[in-house]
Design an enzyme around this catalytic site. Structure first.
Site, PDB file in Angstrom:
ATOM      1  N   SER A 156       0.855  -1.201   0.000  1.00  0.00           N
ATOM      2  CA  SER A 156       0.000   0.000   0.000  1.00  0.00           C
ATOM      3  C   SER A 156       0.882   1.239   0.000  1.00  0.00           C
ATOM      4  O   SER A 156       2.103   1.148   0.207  1.00  0.00           O
ATOM      5  CB  SER A 156      -0.874   0.004   1.255  1.00  0.00           C
ATOM      6  OG  SER A 156      -0.044   0.175   2.395  1.00  0.00           O
ATOM      7  N   ASP A 161      -1.041  -1.500  -4.046  1.00  0.00           N
ATOM      8  CA  ASP A 161      -2.389  -1.659  -3.518  1.00  0.00           C
ATOM      9  C   ASP A 161      -2.982  -0.270  -3.228  1.00  0.00           C
ATOM     10  O   ASP A 161      -2.371   0.525  -2.505  1.00  0.00           O
ATOM     11  CB  ASP A 161      -2.283  -2.488  -2.216  1.00  0.00           C
ATOM     12  CG  ASP A 161      -3.625  -2.892  -1.664  1.00  0.00           C
ATOM     13  OD1 ASP A 161      -4.565  -3.084  -2.460  1.00  0.00           O
ATOM     14  OD2 ASP A 161      -3.729  -3.033  -0.427  1.00  0.00           O
ATOM     15  N   HIS A 162      -4.135   0.002  -3.783  1.00  0.00           N
ATOM     16  CA  HIS A 162      -4.839   1.283  -3.544  1.00  0.00           C
ATOM     17  C   HIS A 162      -3.994   2.515  -3.839  1.00  0.00           C
ATOM     18  O   HIS A 162      -3.921   3.437  -3.015  1.00  0.00           O
ATOM     19  CB  HIS A 162      -5.367   1.361  -2.107  1.00  0.00           C
ATOM     20  CG  HIS A 162      -6.437   0.363  -1.801  1.00  0.00           C
ATOM     21  ND1 HIS A 162      -7.721   0.464  -2.282  1.00  0.00           N
ATOM     22  CD2 HIS A 162      -6.399  -0.787  -1.085  1.00  0.00           C
ATOM     23  CE1 HIS A 162      -8.434  -0.570  -1.866  1.00  0.00           C
ATOM     24  NE2 HIS A 162      -7.651  -1.361  -1.145  1.00  0.00           N
ATOM     25  N   GLU A 221     -10.933   0.260  -9.043  1.00  0.00           N
ATOM     26  CA  GLU A 221     -12.000  -0.035  -8.074  1.00  0.00           C
ATOM     27  C   GLU A 221     -13.237   0.781  -8.389  1.00  0.00           C
ATOM     28  O   GLU A 221     -13.163   1.975  -8.675  1.00  0.00           O
ATOM     29  CB  GLU A 221     -11.513   0.288  -6.644  1.00  0.00           C
ATOM     30  CG  GLU A 221     -12.583   0.035  -5.570  1.00  0.00           C
ATOM     31  CD  GLU A 221     -12.040   0.216  -4.151  1.00  0.00           C
ATOM     32  OE1 GLU A 221     -10.900  -0.201  -3.882  1.00  0.00           O
ATOM     33  OE2 GLU A 221     -12.777   0.792  -3.322  1.00  0.00           O
ATOM     34  N   HIS A 270     -12.333  -3.359   4.850  1.00  0.00           N
ATOM     35  CA  HIS A 270     -10.942  -3.513   5.294  1.00  0.00           C
ATOM     36  C   HIS A 270     -10.880  -3.562   6.817  1.00  0.00           C
ATOM     37  O   HIS A 270     -11.691  -2.947   7.496  1.00  0.00           O
ATOM     38  CB  HIS A 270     -10.094  -2.338   4.800  1.00  0.00           C
ATOM     39  CG  HIS A 270      -9.907  -2.334   3.313  1.00  0.00           C
ATOM     40  ND1 HIS A 270     -10.516  -1.427   2.490  1.00  0.00           N
ATOM     41  CD2 HIS A 270      -9.177  -3.144   2.511  1.00  0.00           C
ATOM     42  CE1 HIS A 270     -10.161  -1.674   1.234  1.00  0.00           C
ATOM     43  NE2 HIS A 270      -9.355  -2.712   1.217  1.00  0.00           N
ATOM     44  N   GLY A 271      -9.911  -4.286   7.324  1.00  0.00           N
ATOM     45  CA  GLY A 271      -9.706  -4.339   8.775  1.00  0.00           C
ATOM     46  C   GLY A 271     -10.552  -5.419   9.422  1.00  0.00           C
ATOM     47  O   GLY A 271     -11.057  -6.314   8.743  1.00  0.00           O
ATOM     48  N   HIS A 322     -11.552  -7.325  -2.089  1.00  0.00           N
ATOM     49  CA  HIS A 322     -10.750  -6.666  -1.045  1.00  0.00           C
ATOM     50  C   HIS A 322     -11.363  -6.965   0.315  1.00  0.00           C
ATOM     51  O   HIS A 322     -12.467  -7.473   0.425  1.00  0.00           O
ATOM     52  CB  HIS A 322     -10.739  -5.148  -1.286  1.00  0.00           C
ATOM     53  CG  HIS A 322      -9.811  -4.736  -2.376  1.00  0.00           C
ATOM     54  ND1 HIS A 322      -8.709  -3.939  -2.152  1.00  0.00           N
ATOM     55  CD2 HIS A 322      -9.819  -5.018  -3.703  1.00  0.00           C
ATOM     56  CE1 HIS A 322      -8.083  -3.747  -3.303  1.00  0.00           C
ATOM     57  NE2 HIS A 322      -8.728  -4.396  -4.253  1.00  0.00           N
ATOM     58  N   SER A 368      -9.904 -10.566   4.823  1.00  0.00           N
ATOM     59  CA  SER A 368      -9.611 -11.121   6.158  1.00  0.00           C
ATOM     60  C   SER A 368     -10.907 -11.161   6.957  1.00  0.00           C
ATOM     61  O   SER A 368     -11.647 -10.177   6.975  1.00  0.00           O
ATOM     62  CB  SER A 368      -8.622 -10.223   6.911  1.00  0.00           C
ATOM     63  OG  SER A 368      -7.385 -10.194   6.270  1.00  0.00           O
ATOM     64  N   THR A 400      -5.127  -7.845   7.017  1.00  0.00           N
ATOM     65  CA  THR A 400      -5.389  -7.893   8.459  1.00  0.00           C
ATOM     66  C   THR A 400      -5.057  -9.249   9.091  1.00  0.00           C
ATOM     67  O   THR A 400      -4.455  -9.305  10.168  1.00  0.00           O
ATOM     68  CB  THR A 400      -6.863  -7.516   8.714  1.00  0.00           C
ATOM     69  OG1 THR A 400      -7.052  -6.193   8.201  1.00  0.00           O
ATOM     70  CG2 THR A 400      -7.214  -7.547  10.187  1.00  0.00           C
TER      71      THR A 400
HETATM   72  P1  13P Z   1      -7.959  -6.865   4.837  1.00  0.00           P
HETATM   73  O1  13P Z   1      -6.954  -6.108   5.646  1.00  0.00           O
HETATM   74  O2  13P Z   1      -9.340  -6.692   5.375  1.00  0.00           O
HETATM   75  O3  13P Z   1      -7.554  -8.262   4.633  1.00  0.00           O
HETATM   76  O4  13P Z   1      -8.008  -6.165   3.386  1.00  0.00           O
HETATM   77  C1  13P Z   1      -6.891  -6.234   2.570  1.00  0.00           C
HETATM   78  C2  13P Z   1      -7.089  -5.462   1.319  1.00  0.00           C
HETATM   79  O5  13P Z   1      -8.157  -5.365   0.759  1.00  0.00           O
HETATM   80  C3  13P Z   1      -5.889  -4.810   0.751  1.00  0.00           C
HETATM   81  O6  13P Z   1      -6.208  -4.055  -0.372  1.00  0.00           O
HETATM   82  O1  G3H Z   2      -6.404  -1.981   1.888  1.00  0.00           O
HETATM   83  C1  G3H Z   2      -5.724  -1.607   2.805  1.00  0.00           C
HETATM   84  C2  G3H Z   2      -4.559  -2.417   3.251  1.00  0.00           C
HETATM   85  O2  G3H Z   2      -4.915  -3.206   4.348  1.00  0.00           O
HETATM   86  C3  G3H Z   2      -3.383  -1.542   3.524  1.00  0.00           C
HETATM   87  O3  G3H Z   2      -3.389  -0.975   4.781  1.00  0.00           O
HETATM   88  O4  G3H Z   2      -2.778   1.392   4.364  1.00  0.00           O
HETATM   89  O5  G3H Z   2      -2.474   0.373   6.617  1.00  0.00           O
HETATM   90  O6  G3H Z   2      -0.969  -0.278   4.740  1.00  0.00           O
HETATM   91  P1  G3H Z   2      -2.347   0.202   5.139  1.00  0.00           P
HETATM   92 ZN    ZN Z   3      -8.123  -3.164  -0.341  1.00  0.00          ZN
END
Ligand code: 13P
Ligand code: G3H
Ligand code: ZN
Length: 284
Positions: A50, A82-83, A134, A180-181, A208, A211, A233
């Site tokens: 990320s 990522d993102h 996305e 997320h999370g 996405h 977790s 996560t």
């Molecule tokens: P999680 O942290 O919920 O597994 O999501 C990961 C994610 O989507 C990273 O782009």
């Molecule tokens: O999608 C989000 C990922 O879990 C990345 O998280 O921005 O804390 O590195 P982060």
């Molecule tokens: Zn994500």
């Protein structure tokens, strides 16, 4: 092997009816854990960083670690942003050697998201880098994108069709109820929406916030067309929980290796389990 684009891995996954795990990394131990797990499972794998991970570790370290990991294993490895939220950030990653990028324009209007994504696709395609975009908002907290669960809205299938046609993007992240999370309750995925999107969009679909999504729901999402499953996560939990256990058991330990080594092992086990659930074990 050298790093491969995500699109190559996902096209094979789509044809084979499985998903490739995309695991977030931000330090050496997690990079090593992802590589070791993929090698042990004989699975193709995606390492993703990320913007926060890049800020923490440095883009040169992330790229170098992923390259070393890819060279040391026999399975295909991709390095994916990522993102990514800006054109400039995406360009920095491409220049640094990422084999794939995500441009997340989901906070913009459909028109602006299309324009931003299209601009990235044109440049990335010219240099053999694949692009994920996305559409719809995934709940939780992302870099530079903060979405309350209540405000998160799901991907509109018809918009997805138009978006893919206009941008010619390689993979599409959709919002169907994941966040997320850590989840507070059990997430409920909108499978009917996923099916509708799949019927209108022929490119690989990305899940996405995976977790904490029940195993059966992940399998069902893959059956309905998800080819890339993102996990961050759960790795953090496995890693940090093990660190805590070791520190609690040996409070006088001062050697980081004695703490991070077991944490790395815990991450390997977690990632191997995910790879098996995603069906990519033995697909390398
Ligand atoms: P999680 O942290 O919920 O597994 O999501 C990961 C994610 O989507 C990273 O782009
Ligand atoms: O999608 C989000 C990922 O879990 C990345 O998280 O921005 O804390 O590195 P982060
Ligand atoms: Zn994500």
């Amino acid at each position: 092997m050298s790093l491969v684009p995500v699109s190559t891995l996902l096209q094979e996954a789509q044809a084979g009816g499985y998903a490739v795990g995309a695991f977030n990394c931000n330090n050496m131990e997690i990079v090593q854990a992802i590589a070791a797990a993929a090698e042990a499972e004989k699975a193709p794998v995606i390492m993703q960083a990320s913007q926060g991970a890049i800020k923490y570790a440095g883009i040169e370290y992330i790229t170098a670690m992923a390259n070393v990991a890819a060279a040391m294993v026999s399975v295909p490895v991709a390095l994916h942003l990522d993102h990514g939220t800006s054109f400039e950030q995406v360009m920095r990653c491409i220049r640094s050697g990422f084999s794939s990028v995500m441009i997340d324009g989901s906070k913009h209007s459909l028109k602006d998201n299309i324009a931003l994504t299209r601009r990235v696709v044109e440049v990335a395609r010219a240099v053999g880098v694949s692009v994920e975009a996305e559409l719809g908002k995934i709940g939780g907290t992302e870099d530079d994108i903060h979405v309350n669960a209540a405000d998160a809205f799901f991907t509109d299938p018809e918009e997805a069709r138009v978006f893919v046609r206009e941008t010619e993007v390689d993979a599409l992240a959709i919002a169907i109820g994941t966040a997320h999370g850590r989840y507070k309750g059990e997430p409920k995925l909108d499978f009917a929406r996923l099916e509708k999107i799949r019927s209108l969009v022929n490119i690989p679909i990305v899940l996405h916030g995976s977790s904490g999504v029940p195993e059966e729901a992940v399998r069902e999402a893959i059956r309905l067309g998800v080819c890339k499953v993102n996990i961050d996560t759960n790795i953090r939990e496995a890693f940090v929980d093990r660190c805590r256990e070791v520190i609690d058991e040996y409070p006088d330990e001062i050697d980081p290796r004695k703490i991070l080594g077991p944490a790395r092992e815990a991450a390997v086990e977690l990632i191997r389990e995910k790879i098996r659930i995603f069906g990519s074990s033995g697909k390398a």
